[in-house]
Scaffold this motif. Structure first.
Motif, PDB file in Angstrom:
ATOM      1  N   PRO A  47     -15.040  -5.051   3.629  1.00 44.94           N
ATOM      2  CA  PRO A  47     -14.878  -3.929   2.700  1.00 44.94           C
ATOM      3  C   PRO A  47     -13.669  -3.066   3.017  1.00 44.94           C
ATOM      4  CG  PRO A  47     -16.805  -3.626   4.113  1.00 44.94           C
ATOM      5  CD  PRO A  47     -16.336  -5.028   4.333  1.00 44.94           C
ATOM      6  N   GLU A  48     -13.279  -2.977   4.301  1.00 46.61           N
ATOM      7  CA  GLU A  48     -12.133  -2.130   4.663  1.00 46.61           C
ATOM      8  C   GLU A  48     -10.834  -2.658   4.063  1.00 46.61           C
ATOM      9  OE1 GLU A  48     -15.236  -1.510   7.756  1.00 46.61           O
ATOM     10  OE2 GLU A  48     -14.349  -3.250   6.751  1.00 46.61           O
ATOM     11  N   LEU A  49     -10.840  -3.932   3.623  1.00 50.34           N
ATOM     12  CA  LEU A  49      -9.622  -4.507   3.054  1.00 50.34           C
ATOM     13  C   LEU A  49      -9.686  -4.622   1.532  1.00 50.34           C
ATOM     14  CD1 LEU A  49      -8.930  -7.426   5.591  1.00 50.34           C
ATOM     15  CD2 LEU A  49      -8.134  -5.045   5.680  1.00 50.34           C
ATOM     16  N   ASN A  50     -10.757  -4.182   0.936  1.00 49.51           N
ATOM     17  CA  ASN A  50     -10.932  -4.394  -0.497  1.00 49.51           C
ATOM     18  C   ASN A  50     -11.138  -3.091  -1.262  1.00 49.51           C
ATOM     19  OD1 ASN A  50     -11.208  -7.520  -1.176  1.00 49.51           O
ATOM     20  ND2 ASN A  50     -12.075  -7.169   0.862  1.00 49.51           N
ATOM     21  N   GLY A  51     -10.568  -2.032  -0.790  1.00 40.40           N
ATOM     22  CA  GLY A  51     -10.658  -0.768  -1.498  1.00 40.40           C
ATOM     23  C   GLY A  51      -9.984   0.338  -0.708  1.00 40.40           C
ATOM     24  N   PRO A  52      -9.809   1.501  -1.318  1.00 42.18           N
ATOM     25  CA  PRO A  52      -9.161   2.614  -0.615  1.00 42.18           C
ATOM     26  C   PRO A  52      -9.936   3.006   0.630  1.00 42.18           C
ATOM     27  CG  PRO A  52      -9.306   3.049  -2.967  1.00 42.18           C
ATOM     28  CD  PRO A  52     -10.162   1.848  -2.718  1.00 42.18           C
ATOM     29  N   GLN A  53      -9.190   3.294   1.699  1.00 43.93           N
ATOM     30  CA  GLN A  53      -9.795   3.670   2.970  1.00 43.93           C
ATOM     31  C   GLN A  53      -9.100   4.915   3.519  1.00 43.93           C
ATOM     32  OE1 GLN A  53     -12.447   2.000   4.269  1.00 43.93           O
ATOM     33  NE2 GLN A  53     -12.392   0.638   2.459  1.00 43.93           N
ATOM     34  N   ASP A  54      -9.896   5.850   3.988  1.00 44.10           N
ATOM     35  CA  ASP A  54      -9.330   7.046   4.616  1.00 44.10           C
ATOM     36  C   ASP A  54      -9.168   6.874   6.118  1.00 44.10           C
ATOM     37  OD1 ASP A  54      -9.263   8.403   2.187  1.00 44.10           O
ATOM     38  OD2 ASP A  54     -11.341   9.094   2.391  1.00 44.10           O
ATOM     39  N   ASP A  55      -9.971   5.979   6.688  1.00 43.24           N
ATOM     40  CA  ASP A  55      -9.950   5.783   8.136  1.00 43.24           C
ATOM     41  C   ASP A  55      -9.012   4.622   8.471  1.00 43.24           C
ATOM     42  OD1 ASP A  55     -10.369   5.529  10.799  1.00 43.24           O
ATOM     43  OD2 ASP A  55     -12.553   5.440  10.702  1.00 43.24           O
ATOM     44  N   VAL A  56      -7.770   4.945   8.780  1.00 44.51           N
ATOM     45  CA  VAL A  56      -6.769   3.916   9.069  1.00 44.51           C
ATOM     46  C   VAL A  56      -7.146   3.130  10.316  1.00 44.51           C
ATOM     47  CG1 VAL A  56      -4.360   3.500   9.649  1.00 44.51           C
ATOM     48  CG2 VAL A  56      -4.955   5.213   7.928  1.00 44.51           C
ATOM     49  N   GLU A  57      -7.710   3.808  11.320  1.00 43.28           N
ATOM     50  CA  GLU A  57      -8.069   3.124  12.555  1.00 43.28           C
ATOM     51  C   GLU A  57      -9.148   2.061  12.305  1.00 43.28           C
ATOM     52  OE1 GLU A  57      -9.117   5.880  15.570  1.00 43.28           O
ATOM     53  OE2 GLU A  57      -7.138   6.860  15.599  1.00 43.28           O
ATOM     54  N   ALA A  58     -10.084   2.359  11.390  1.00 44.64           N
ATOM     55  CA  ALA A  58     -11.138   1.380  11.078  1.00 44.64           C
ATOM     56  C   ALA A  58     -10.541   0.149  10.428  1.00 44.64           C
ATOM     57  CB  ALA A  58     -12.187   2.019  10.168  1.00 44.64           C
ATOM     58  N   VAL A  59      -9.525   0.349   9.587  1.00 45.65           N
ATOM     59  CA  VAL A  59      -8.865  -0.787   8.941  1.00 45.65           C
ATOM     60  C   VAL A  59      -8.099  -1.604   9.971  1.00 45.65           C
ATOM     61  CG1 VAL A  59      -7.162  -1.464   7.216  1.00 45.65           C
ATOM     62  CG2 VAL A  59      -8.702   0.462   6.762  1.00 45.65           C
ATOM     63  N   ALA A  60      -7.449  -0.918  10.880  1.00 39.24           N
ATOM     64  CA  ALA A  60      -6.599  -1.599  11.864  1.00 39.24           C
ATOM     65  C   ALA A  60      -7.398  -2.509  12.778  1.00 39.24           C
ATOM     66  CB  ALA A  60      -5.828  -0.570  12.692  1.00 39.24           C
ATOM     67  N   GLN A  61      -8.713  -2.302  12.877  1.00 33.72           N
ATOM     68  CA  GLN A  61      -9.533  -3.159  13.746  1.00 33.72           C
ATOM     69  C   GLN A  61      -9.604  -4.597  13.230  1.00 33.72           C
ATOM     70  OE1 GLN A  61     -13.335  -1.243  14.092  1.00 33.72           O
ATOM     71  NE2 GLN A  61     -12.540   0.485  15.325  1.00 33.72           N
ATOM     72  N   HIS A  62      -9.302  -4.790  11.944  1.00 34.45           N
ATOM     73  CA  HIS A  62      -9.345  -6.142  11.363  1.00 34.45           C
ATOM     74  C   HIS A  62      -7.933  -6.778  11.423  1.00 34.45           C
ATOM     75  CE1 HIS A  62     -13.431  -5.470   9.855  1.00 34.45           C
ATOM     76  NE2 HIS A  62     -13.013  -4.249   9.503  1.00 34.45           N
ATOM     77  N   GLU A  63      -7.338  -6.731  12.579  1.00 36.83           N
ATOM     78  CA  GLU A  63      -5.946  -7.178  12.731  1.00 36.83           C
ATOM     79  C   GLU A  63      -5.773  -8.647  12.363  1.00 36.83           C
ATOM     80  OE1 GLU A  63      -2.361  -7.301  16.063  1.00 36.83           O
ATOM     81  OE2 GLU A  63      -4.321  -6.467  16.594  1.00 36.83           O
ATOM     82  N   ALA A  64      -6.731  -9.500  12.751  1.00 30.96           N
ATOM     83  CA  ALA A  64      -6.606 -10.927  12.463  1.00 30.96           C
ATOM     84  C   ALA A  64      -6.604 -11.180  10.961  1.00 30.96           C
ATOM     85  CB  ALA A  64      -7.744 -11.700  13.136  1.00 30.96           C
ATOM     86  N   ALA A  65      -7.501 -10.498  10.242  1.00 25.43           N
ATOM     87  CA  ALA A  65      -7.558 -10.672   8.792  1.00 25.43           C
ATOM     88  C   ALA A  65      -6.297 -10.119   8.125  1.00 25.43           C
ATOM     89  CB  ALA A  65      -8.810  -9.981   8.243  1.00 25.43           C
ATOM     90  N   ILE A  66      -5.806  -8.991   8.634  1.00 25.57           N
ATOM     91  CA  ILE A  66      -4.583  -8.408   8.060  1.00 25.57           C
ATOM     92  C   ILE A  66      -3.411  -9.354   8.279  1.00 25.57           C
ATOM     93  CG2 ILE A  66      -2.952  -6.499   8.235  1.00 25.57           C
ATOM     94  CD1 ILE A  66      -5.308  -4.687   8.977  1.00 25.57           C
ATOM     95  N   GLU A  67      -3.366  -9.974   9.446  1.00 26.68           N
ATOM     96  CA  GLU A  67      -2.277 -10.914   9.727  1.00 26.68           C
ATOM     97  C   GLU A  67      -2.299 -12.071   8.741  1.00 26.68           C
ATOM     98  OE1 GLU A  67      -0.789 -13.593  13.459  1.00 26.68           O
ATOM     99  OE2 GLU A  67      -1.379 -11.521  13.815  1.00 26.68           O
ATOM    100  N   VAL A  68      -3.509 -12.505   8.361  1.00 26.53           N
ATOM    101  CA  VAL A  68      -3.623 -13.554   7.355  1.00 26.53           C
ATOM    102  C   VAL A  68      -3.047 -13.058   6.032  1.00 26.53           C
ATOM    103  CG1 VAL A  68      -5.245 -14.932   5.991  1.00 26.53           C
ATOM    104  CG2 VAL A  68      -5.602 -14.660   8.454  1.00 26.53           C
TER     105      VAL A  68
END
Length: 802
Positions: A47-68
């Motif tokens: 969910p952190e990658l599929n909508g607006p997020q205010d918590d940038v640190e929470a999004v950054a925890q999914h580094e592997a998925a972001i790299e994809v």
């Protein structure tokens, strides 16, 4: 980095990026379809990658998925392209590619922006870029506004981001840009209605940002998505452009600081942080001797101590090989050379191991060499040569211009410390100027170097106007007498019209002055007579002219005769001065014309002076030259040429004597000196003079010899129509008698050779002389040719004794 002013609310949202992958996944023609399906599979259910997020640190925890998700932008092994994913318009990282993290790209970019751009201007630029997205997403109006740093490329080296490479230790350069394709603008509430034409026009002008914020209030919009800070390695392109730009700057190569600046760019261009660069310039030539005599341009490796090291085998050096072949020479390891000359040894003493010598050729002329060296063996290779071909021509052009600039500076130093100089001794002044310039570049203060030329034989000649002082005095008296007579006629005419005692007294004084005139009168007598006329007589002319027509006519004749600028009668004096000037011009032109041939025969120093006639100094000898031996016949050639030149001067004057405003007659004298002397340049007088107490005797003789009398008579040695040769040694008489005998056979002189003793001059004793009549000027077709005569004479005459 200081906080940017950005009034819009923002939110991190990877949805726009995921939407892009969905489009590729649904498109069977897309080459990205397979990759897109894999990306969507691996990022689904986060969910952190599929909508607006205010918590940038929470999004950054999914580094592997972001790299994809970032596979389209990030090549893990690439060092040319670095990428950081950030929240829209904020310098807050969510993801950094491996190389970007290693290079600390975001921090360096922020620091660079802060140092390069004004924070307010930067904020306005970001706001304008945001309005461009609003116009496109909300109003359907395209906008092309670009951020200032988006313009920066390798062509603006100072605008790129410097990042040291941990492997090569070379500072690499990156251009950066913000990719906002995955940022979306949304309206909060109702969409403000505006004139789209007006808003579009305002959106292209950063100065209108406040007006835009009035029409489209920031609180009515928000942004979501993800921005990409993309950096491209432009090191080589930037270095190449910087080198080109630097080489076009004035003094780029002639100062060590400028050359070090270029060295840094060359290091970046070749990817070697330990490269050392040097330049040697010279005015053409393809031999190693030309290089040895060359000039350090900024700095040199071979000439690290200001000059090339002494080397008897320099012709076998790598520098010589490069110059002879006009091709770059590369040495992998100087320590491994089978044959090492003093040049290569000198480089190894500086800790250098690999070497490249690159000849610089401009318009077919080798103007210098570029030196590159490294303490690392095999740091330079043939690949570097191919890369340097891109800038070899620029270095050659820069070298050519630098040599011209150095020449201007050398000439400026010569003119400042010395004077305009004779070409034969220019090398000595240039050497002094180069030394002075070298000290000045180091910040050292030195006095101008003394220029002394040792071991020279002088030749002195004089063509003097006979009795010029007596003639000058006579013409002064003649003009004064004529002026007094004209003034007397005015007074006499006035006295006839109206007799007055005062006029009688004025007439008496004028006659008294006329009777006192004589050729030996003093200058102050002349001045007092002119002062009397100008103060006592001339002020009365207007009043006297009214007495009658005869008086007015006499006044008119007086005024017509007077030179208006000088305020005196200047008739005979003018004819004399014009005649002297013409004689001097004839003599000087004849000497200059003939000296051109003499210089090709024997290079020598020549200087000429004009007074009532022309005298000149010639110096010949090894001390005048650098690298030229003094040949045995040099002095004989020049002495014989001098006698011929004096004869030609006599002929030239004989042809022109009838054209002179006042007939004048010239005498011709040569002074012989066989003992070598030293000559010193006198900076205060801007001329050469003999050096040392003993040599002063020669100068005394020069000043007094034209007044010399034949012993036991009142006859001057110098006589019109004759050539006199003053000497003091027996062997000089023998040598010059041989010359005169030959010149008599060649038609330059005629009659018997007189051998004369001279009366002692003040401080000078034992002078003697030879004297002979000049032959009549021959017809042009029969005139002896100077070069043929000299060559014939030197074949017939043995080297003079002594």
């Amino acid at each position: 980095m200081k906080q940017l002013r950005f009034p819009f609310p923002t939110a991190l949202d990877f949805s726009p990026l995921i939407d892009m992958w969905r489009e590729h996944s649904a498109d069977p023609e897309s080459p990205w379809q397979g990759l897109a399906a894999d990306v969507l599979e691996k990022t689904a259910g986060i969910p952190e990658l599929n909508g607006p997020q205010d918590d940038v640190e929470a999004v950054a925890q999914h580094e592997a998925a972001i790299e994809v998700l970032m596979r389209a932008f990030s090549a893990p092994l690439s060092r040319r392209h670095l990428m950081v994913a950030i929240e829209p318009w904020q310098m807050i990282p969510v993801y950094q590619s491996g190389m970007a993290r290693e290079a600390d790209l975001l921090r360096r970019t922020a620091e660079h922006f802060e140092a390069t751009y004004d924070i307010d201007e930067m904020s306005d630029a970001m706001i304008m870029k945001a309005y461009g997205v609003i116009l496109e997403d909300v109003y359907g109006v395209g906008s092309r506004y670009e951020l200032p740093f988006s313009w920066v490329s390798f062509r603006d080296v100072e605008g790129t981001i410097p990042i040291p490479c941990p492997v090569t230790h070379v500072t690499r350069r990156f251009s950066v840009d913000f990719d906002a394709r995955f940022v979306r603008a949304e309206v909060i509430g109702e969409r403000p209605e505006v004139d789209l034409d007006e808003v579009s026009e305002l959106a292209a002008d950063p100065s209108q940002v406040d007006r835009l914020m009035e029409l489209l209030p920031p609180e009515r919009f928000r942004f979501r998505g993800v921005s990409m800070l993309v950096a491209e390695d432009v090191t080589e392109e930037a270095a190449l452009t910087a080198i080109r730009d630097d080489l076009l700057l004035k003094d780029a190569l002639t100062s060590e600081d400028g050359l070090i600046h270029i060295q840094e760019h060359v290091r970046a261009f070749l990817g070697r942080a330990d490269l050392e660069l040097g330049l040697i310039g010279f005015g053409g030539g393809e031999s190693v001797d030309a290089l040895v005599e060359g000039q350090v341009i900024g700095r040199s490796l071979l000439m690290s101590e200001g000059a090339a090291p002494e080397c008897s085998t320099k012709a076998q050096s790598k520098y010589a090989n490069a110059l002879e072949s006009r091709r770059p020479i590369v040495v992998d390891d100087l320590d491994q050379l089978d044959q090492k000359t003093g040049f290569e040894w000198h480089l190894t003493t500086q800790g250098l191991r690999s070497l490249m010598v690159l000849p610089l050729v401009r318009e077919g002329e080798t103007v210098g060499v570029l030196e590159l060296a490294s303490p690392t063996p095999k740091a330079l290779n043939r690949l570097n040569v191919y890369k340097l071909e891109k800038i070899q021509g620029l270095f050659a052009l820069g070298m050519k211009r630098s040599l011209e600039e150095l020449e201007d500076r050398i000439q400026a130093i010569i003119k400042r410390d010395y004077t305009a100089i004779h070409p034969v001794v220019e090398w000595r002044f240039r050497k002094a100027a180069r030394n002075r310039m070298r000290h000045e570049l180091r910040g050292e203060t030195r006095q101008a170097e003394e220029i002394v030329l040792p071991g020279l034989i002088p030749l002195y000649g004089l063509t003097d106007i006979r009795s010029s002082s007596a003639i000058r005095n006579r013409v002064i008296v003649a003009d004064l007498l004529a002026q007094l007579r004209l003034a007397s006629r005015v007074v006499e005419a006035a006295q006839s019209e109206r007799p007055q005692p005062a006029l009688g007294q004025l007439g008496y004084r004028l006659e008294e002055y006329a009777q006192s005139l004589h050729p030996e009168m003093a200058t102050e007598d002349e001045s007092s007579i002119l002062a009397y006329i100008q103060r006592q007589i001339e002020p009365l002319f207007d009043e006297l002219a009214e007495l009658g027509p005869e008086v007015a006519e006499a006044v008119g004749r007086y005024r017509e005769a007077i030179d208006p600028e000088l305020g005196m009668l200047y008739d005979q004096r003018q004819k004399f001065e014009e005649s002297v000037g013409l004689v001097n011009e004839i003599v000087a032109q004849s000497l200059h014309d003939q000296d051109r041939y003499a210089q090709s025969l024997v290079p020598h120093y020549f200087e000429l002076f004009k007074t009532d006639g022309v005298d000149y100094n010639i110096y010949v000898g090894a001390g005048l030259h650098e690298g030229r031996e003094h040949e045995a016949l040099d002095l004989a050639n020049l002495r014989l040429w001098q006698l011929m030149a004096m004869c030609r001067i006599g002929w030239a004057l004989e042809e022109q004597v009838d054209q002179l405003p006042m007939p004048l007659y010239a005498t011709h004298l040569v002074l012989v000196q066989s003992v070598p002397l030293s000559v010193r340049f006198r900076r205060d007088e801007k001329r050469f003079d003999v050096d040392g107490a003993y040599n002063v005797r020669y100068e005394i003789v020069k000043k007094r010899i034209d007044k010399a009398l034949i012993r036991g008579t009142n006859e001057r040695l110098t006589q019109p129509g004759k050539l006199a040769i003053a000497h003091s040694q027996d062997h000089e008489a023998v040598e010059y008698r041989g010359y005169l005998e030959y010149l008599r056979s060649a038609g330059f002189v005629q009659g018997e050779i007189e051998e004369l003793e001279l009366e002692d001059l003040q401080g000078v004793f034992g002078l003697r002389a030879l004297r002979i009549d000049l032959a009549p000027a021959p017809a042009a077709a029969q005139e002896p040719q100077l070069d043929e005569a000299v060559e014939a004479a030197t074949r017939r005459l043995s080297a003079p004794s002594g």
